[in-house]
Enzyme design. Structure first.
Site, short mmCIF file in Angstrom:
data_model
loop_
_atom_site.label_atom_id
_atom_site.label_comp_id
_atom_site.label_asym_id
_atom_site.label_seq_id
_atom_site.Cartn_x
_atom_site.Cartn_y
_atom_site.Cartn_z
N HIS A 172 0.83 -1.20 0.00
CA HIS A 172 0.00 0.00 0.00
C HIS A 172 0.87 1.26 0.00
O HIS A 172 0.62 2.20 -0.77
CB HIS A 172 -0.92 0.02 1.22
N HIS A 224 1.07 -3.98 9.19
CA HIS A 224 2.47 -3.67 8.88
C HIS A 224 3.15 -3.08 10.10
O HIS A 224 2.51 -2.43 10.94
CB HIS A 224 2.57 -2.66 7.74
#
Length: 398
Positions: free
Chosen positions: A155, A217
């Site tokens: 992302h 993450h």
């Protein structure tokens, strides 16, 4: 060397029963190597967990905003939102955006396979640095359970890629020409440049925080993603040949990206390393199995991007594109507005078409076809239909 790599891999992924049960001696060797070689990463991971806990405990009221920013950074929006808007403003910018997104995502896949990056939501459950099962609690959300390795963040990398292209392209549009000598013009440009880059960093930081907040993450993974994304986008500033690439170039690029990914995958398999190790971890530790989606697997992104690049190659080398976007209507503001409106509406409806996931091979084939149809529609089919509509109106007025 192969045995060393295998031991290191098993120490990192720590999957029970993976490739058979480990013997006591092998477990001891793995633990020893993990202790000797991975303490730095354990410190990085554990520090990242503290950051995630801080965000989840103190910024929960911003959940909706952070969820939205995670959507903003979704690489799939490049093809369904950013590309349609920019292509009809500038064909070169739209074309560059697809190339940067596809090559960037391919590099992201390779980096993920090389770096074996953990994800927070499963690392806290499998690490041995917390004693007496006192692992930290990390809340999961419906977008948490990504199935690929965690480093670097796809992302963050995709968002940095596309927004870097958009910001630099916008600056090129508004940059004063060399013939302009007005001090006020240059001052306005510098002010706009500062505002645009400030907007760039606000968006990137927000996307990064959102990915850390949902525990998909670690902080270092999103930082690495942003840096890598900007480097990829910057590299394409020096590859102007993509703007006028022939269909042969598109096919050759698709072939090279696909075969290199497959060869690297097989190479890892030959060294007794399963590149899809993270999928099992996601299935094991995701709080809700409905949150695991096939389109988040490593190969799903590869197929989706290759389909988009193939579709773009077909479109920009088609007669429909030359007759519409390259014809006299292509320079009309009304034509551009109609194309953008029709494209965004069509793609919004297109999202309702769901690809069946019961057969993995069928899913990949249909995903490739669906991805290829998006740029084909944006660049060729929809503009050609608008061209025919405007052409009929012009003849009636005449």
């Amino acid at each position: 060397m192969i045995y060393d790599a295998t031991l290191r891999y098993k120490a990192i992924v720590t999957v029970e029963g993976f490739h058979g049960a480990l013997t006591g001696a092998e477990k001891a060797a793995v633990t020893h190597r993990h202790t000797d070689r991975e303490p730095q990463m354990d410190f990085v991971y554990s520090s990242g967990v503290l950051v995630i806990q801080h965000l989840q405990n103190n910024y929960r009221e911003y959940h909706d905003f952070l969820n939205f920013m995670s959507t903003v950074g979704d690489p799939r929006n490049i093809f369904s939102v950013y590309f349609p808007l920019w292509f009809h403003l500038s064909h070169d910018v739209g074309t560059k955006m697809i190339w940067v997104a596809v090559v960037g995502d391919w590099l992201n896949l390779v980096f993920k396979w090389i770096m074996f990056g953990q994800r927070p939501y499963w690392w806290v459950r499998e690490t041995h640095i917390y004693h007496n099962d006192s692992f930290p609690h990390l809340e999961q959300f419906h977008i948490t359970c990504e199935t690929g390795p965690g480093s670097p963040s796809g992302h963050a990398m995709g968002s940095a890629c596309v927004w870097y292209v958009m910001i630099t392209s916008a600056l090129n549009f508004i940059r004063p020409s060399s013939t302009v000598t007005s001090v006020q013009s240059f001052q306005r440009f510098r002010l706009l440049r500062s505002c645009l880059w400030m907007a760039f960093w606000v968006i990137q930081i927000s996307v990064c925080i959102s990915r850390v907040f949902v525990a998909t993450h670690f902080p270092h993974q999103v930082i690495l993603g942003v840096v890598a994304g900007m480097l990829v986008a910057k590299a394409f500033d020096h590859i102007p040949s993509v703007y006028n690439a022939s269909m042969k170039v598109y096919l050759r690029t698709n072939f090279c990206l696909f075969t290199s990914a497959i060869c690297f995958y097989l190479l890892l398999k030959l060294t007794d390393i399963d590149p899809l190790w993270s999928v099992d971890k996601a299935k094991k530790w995701c709080a809700n199995q409905d949150w695991i989606h096939l389109d988040t697997t490593p190969f799903a992104g590869l197929v989706r991007n290759l389909g988009a690049l193939f579709g773009l190659g077909l479109a920009v080398n088609s007669q429909m594109f030359f007759q519409s976007c390259k014809g006299k209507n292509g320079y009309k503001i009304r034509f551009k507005i109609m194309c953008v409106t029709a494209t965004l509406t069509t793609l919004k409806l297109y999202d309702f078409i769901k690809i069946p996931t019961h057969t993995e091979v069928l899913f990949y084939i249909l995903s490739f076809c669906k991805s290829a149809s998006v740029p084909l529609g944006v660049v060729a089919v929809i503009p050609y239909c608008v061209h025919l509509l405007i052409g009929d109106e012009d003849r009636k007025l005449a």
